[in-house]
Design a protein around this motif. Structure first.
Motif, PDB file in Angstrom:
ATOM      1  N   PRO A  34      -3.034   1.230  -7.791  1.00  0.00           N
ATOM      2  CA  PRO A  34      -3.051   0.036  -6.938  1.00  0.00           C
ATOM      3  C   PRO A  34      -3.824   0.283  -5.648  1.00  0.00           C
ATOM      4  CG  PRO A  34      -0.856   0.406  -7.840  1.00  0.00           C
ATOM      5  CD  PRO A  34      -1.666   1.613  -8.198  1.00  0.00           C
ATOM      6  N   ALA A  35      -4.683  -0.639  -5.280  1.00  0.00           N
ATOM      7  CA  ALA A  35      -5.520  -0.474  -4.095  1.00  0.00           C
ATOM      8  C   ALA A  35      -4.652  -0.464  -2.841  1.00  0.00           C
ATOM      9  CB  ALA A  35      -6.547  -1.591  -4.013  1.00  0.00           C
ATOM     10  N   PRO A  36      -4.814   0.530  -1.978  1.00  0.00           N
ATOM     11  CA  PRO A  36      -3.990   0.607  -0.767  1.00  0.00           C
ATOM     12  C   PRO A  36      -4.464  -0.378   0.291  1.00  0.00           C
ATOM     13  CG  PRO A  36      -5.554   2.417  -0.804  1.00  0.00           C
ATOM     14  CD  PRO A  36      -5.715   1.691  -2.108  1.00  0.00           C
ATOM     15  N   ASP A  37      -3.526  -0.863   1.087  1.00  0.00           N
ATOM     16  CA  ASP A  37      -3.830  -1.765   2.198  1.00  0.00           C
ATOM     17  C   ASP A  37      -4.143  -0.928   3.429  1.00  0.00           C
ATOM     18  OD1 ASP A  37      -4.117  -3.861   3.924  1.00  0.00           O
ATOM     19  OD2 ASP A  37      -1.986  -4.333   4.046  1.00  0.00           O
ATOM     20  N   THR A  38      -5.373  -0.433   3.488  1.00  0.00           N
ATOM     21  CA  THR A  38      -5.809   0.409   4.601  1.00  0.00           C
ATOM     22  C   THR A  38      -7.296   0.195   4.819  1.00  0.00           C
ATOM     23  OG1 THR A  38      -5.701   2.669   5.511  1.00  0.00           O
ATOM     24  CG2 THR A  38      -6.404   2.449   3.218  1.00  0.00           C
ATOM     25  N   SER A  39      -7.817   0.753   5.905  1.00  0.00           N
ATOM     26  CA  SER A  39      -9.242   0.646   6.222  1.00  0.00           C
ATOM     27  C   SER A  39      -9.874   2.036   6.146  1.00  0.00           C
ATOM     28  CB  SER A  39      -9.452   0.064   7.622  1.00  0.00           C
ATOM     29  OG  SER A  39      -8.956  -1.259   7.696  1.00  0.00           O
TER      30      SER A  39
ATOM     31  N   ARG B 239     -15.106  -1.670  -2.547  1.00  0.00           N
ATOM     32  CA  ARG B 239     -15.372  -3.099  -2.344  1.00  0.00           C
ATOM     33  C   ARG B 239     -14.853  -3.936  -3.508  1.00  0.00           C
ATOM     34  NH1 ARG B 239     -21.479  -4.255  -1.106  1.00  0.00           N
ATOM     35  NH2 ARG B 239     -20.614  -6.371  -1.063  1.00  0.00           N
TER      36      ARG B 239
ATOM     37  N   THR C 210     -12.175  -3.666  -5.043  1.00  0.00           N
ATOM     38  CA  THR C 210     -10.724  -3.845  -5.046  1.00  0.00           C
ATOM     39  C   THR C 210     -10.292  -5.127  -4.345  1.00  0.00           C
ATOM     40  OG1 THR C 210     -10.335  -2.678  -2.941  1.00  0.00           O
ATOM     41  CG2 THR C 210     -10.461  -1.341  -4.958  1.00  0.00           C
ATOM     42  N   ASN C 211     -11.092  -5.615  -3.395  1.00  0.00           N
ATOM     43  CA  ASN C 211     -10.759  -6.803  -2.603  1.00  0.00           C
ATOM     44  C   ASN C 211      -9.471  -6.635  -1.797  1.00  0.00           C
ATOM     45  OD1 ASN C 211     -13.010  -8.370  -3.477  1.00  0.00           O
ATOM     46  ND2 ASN C 211     -11.930  -8.814  -5.403  1.00  0.00           N
ATOM     47  N   ARG C 212      -9.054  -5.408  -1.577  1.00  0.00           N
ATOM     48  CA  ARG C 212      -7.845  -5.159  -0.780  1.00  0.00           C
ATOM     49  C   ARG C 212      -8.076  -4.055   0.230  1.00  0.00           C
ATOM     50  NH1 ARG C 212      -2.346  -5.864  -0.559  1.00  0.00           N
ATOM     51  NH2 ARG C 212      -1.041  -4.031  -0.096  1.00  0.00           N
ATOM     52  N   THR C 213      -8.587  -2.937  -0.240  1.00  0.00           N
ATOM     53  CA  THR C 213      -8.920  -1.844   0.666  1.00  0.00           C
ATOM     54  C   THR C 213     -10.232  -2.166   1.358  1.00  0.00           C
ATOM     55  OG1 THR C 213      -7.856  -0.289  -0.855  1.00  0.00           O
ATOM     56  CG2 THR C 213      -9.278   0.636   0.853  1.00  0.00           C
ATOM     57  N   ARG C 214     -10.256  -2.018   2.675  1.00  0.00           N
ATOM     58  CA  ARG C 214     -11.439  -2.356   3.460  1.00  0.00           C
ATOM     59  C   ARG C 214     -12.294  -1.105   3.655  1.00  0.00           C
ATOM     60  NH1 ARG C 214      -6.960  -4.513   4.471  1.00  0.00           N
ATOM     61  NH2 ARG C 214      -6.244  -2.777   5.767  1.00  0.00           N
TER      62      ARG C 214
END
Length: 375
Positions: A306-311, A335, A337-341
């Motif tokens: 799962p893509a982490p919510d981080t930058s 890119r 993933t549309n979640r991890t920046r």
């Protein structure tokens, strides 16, 4: 004399000059075609070349901080252990103890209220038992009366391998850069926690929880933030911690931000790689467990977990860095993933060295500051 001392470099240079002069002086006497004369010429030339190589090596080591001491150079690190009191009731107890201070060399003032302060500390992990030294940079605002109740965001700053934590101050200028950015209004005041990723020297653990070995990832994800927060005024809410590093430290920074987004809201890798190596310095990191190997592969992780919510921030250069193509592929994979920046700094040219990282650090710290909560 220490490996990195100016006296050592001066002595080596003097010795090389004397050998050169001696070679020129003695050459006519060794011009005969005898075994002794030929051996003398070969010996003088060889000694002069070795002296010149020694001078070049010492100068390069001073510039780039590859090795901190003779023991470090020959793989016999001594004095790296940290003596701590494990009992909370012991004298000075707690997971972090300050053992020395120094000021940030910016301007003429020595007052922490205007110059900030760097504290040398010993840290022991309550969960992992890992003990390591570190340097803590506290910005001037930390000591100013009007900010006495303010908390500050924090960033962990990691060296490469083997690396020296002191080089983060003297060679890469992290505290000075952070202070200049804050004074110019380009970044918020931050606490910097500067150390090596090699917390179980001389082994290169690659910030991995090694089965049956050092639990390095847990140390950086749990013990280190807890120890710092217990001693300093750090923002206590999620989103207030970042992590940045170069080379091995860059790989660790990205991995820790990806694996622990609840701790690290931003991770910046300067010249990172994306997969933990297995070599004589690391040993067997995963003990044959393929799921641990996969998890430590950042490109595998971003595609299968799962893509982490981080930058994340990655850096490379079109000429001079071997990670350029891998970095471009990693950017595209994140890119998707549309979640991890993901952000990047791509230089036209720049090698895997301090000079390149000094060009990237101001922008990296400014980027990180914009992503960390200050309250």
């Amino acid at each position: 004399m220490g490996l990195t001392s100016n006296k050592m470099l001066a002595l080596a240079t003097l010795f090389a000059v004397l050998l050169f002069v001696g070679t020129v002086w003695l050459w006519p006497r060794l011009a005969r075609r005898t075994w002794g004369a030929v051996g003398g010429r070969v010996g003088l030339l060889l000694a002069t070349q070795l002296a010149l190589f020694a001078c070049a090596g010492l100068a390069a080591n001073q510039a780039f901080g590859f090795y901190a001491s003779w023991a470090d150079l020959f793989g016999r690190e001594k004095g790296q252990g940290v003596v701590v009191e494990h009992s909370a009731r012991g004298r000075g107890g707690g997971p972090l103890q300050v053992v020395g201070t120094q000021r940030v060399r910016l301007g003429s003032s020595a007052r922490p209220q205007t110059a900030g302060q760097i504290q040398k500390v010993d840290i022991v992990g309550r969960t992992t038992g890992i003990a390591t030294p570190a340097f803590i940079y506290l910005p001037p605002e930390y000591f100013q009366p009007q900010y006495r109740t303010r908390t500050f965001p924090a960033a962990v700053v990691l060296t490469g391998y083997p690396g020296t934590a002191q080089a983060l101050i003297t060679k890469l200028h992290y505290p000075r850069t952070a202070q200049e950015l804050a004074e110019d209004g380009r970044a918020q005041p931050m606490i910097l926690v500067m150390l090596r990723p090699t917390v179980a020297p001389p082994r290169d653990t690659e910030c991995v929880d090694i089965p049956g070995g050092p639990q390095t990832e847990t140390f950086f994800a749990e013990d280190l933030p807890d120890a710092v927060a217990a001693h300093y005024r750090v923002v206590g809410k999620p989103g207030s911690w970042g992590i940045v590093g170069n080379s091995t430290g860059g790989y660790c920074a990205l991995k820790l931000a990806m694996h622990h987004p609840e701790v690290y809201a931003a991770g910046a890798g300067l010249s990172p790689y994306y997969k933990a190596p297995i070599d004589p310095t690391t040993g067997d990191l995963f003990q044959g467990q393929q799921h641990l190997r996969n998890r430590a592969d950042l490109r595998w992780s971003i595609k299968h977990l799962p893509a982490p919510d981080t930058s994340l921030l990655v850096t490379s250069s079109r000429a001079g860095e071997t990670n350029y193509r891998a970095t471009l592929r990693f950017i595209e994979e994140v890119r998707a993933t549309n979640r991890t920046r993901i952000s990047s700094i791509i230089l036209d040219s720049g090698g895997h060295n301090f000079n390149t990282w000094r060009r990237e650090i101001p922008a990296a710290l400014q980027w990180m500051s914009a992503r960390l909560s200050d309250h």
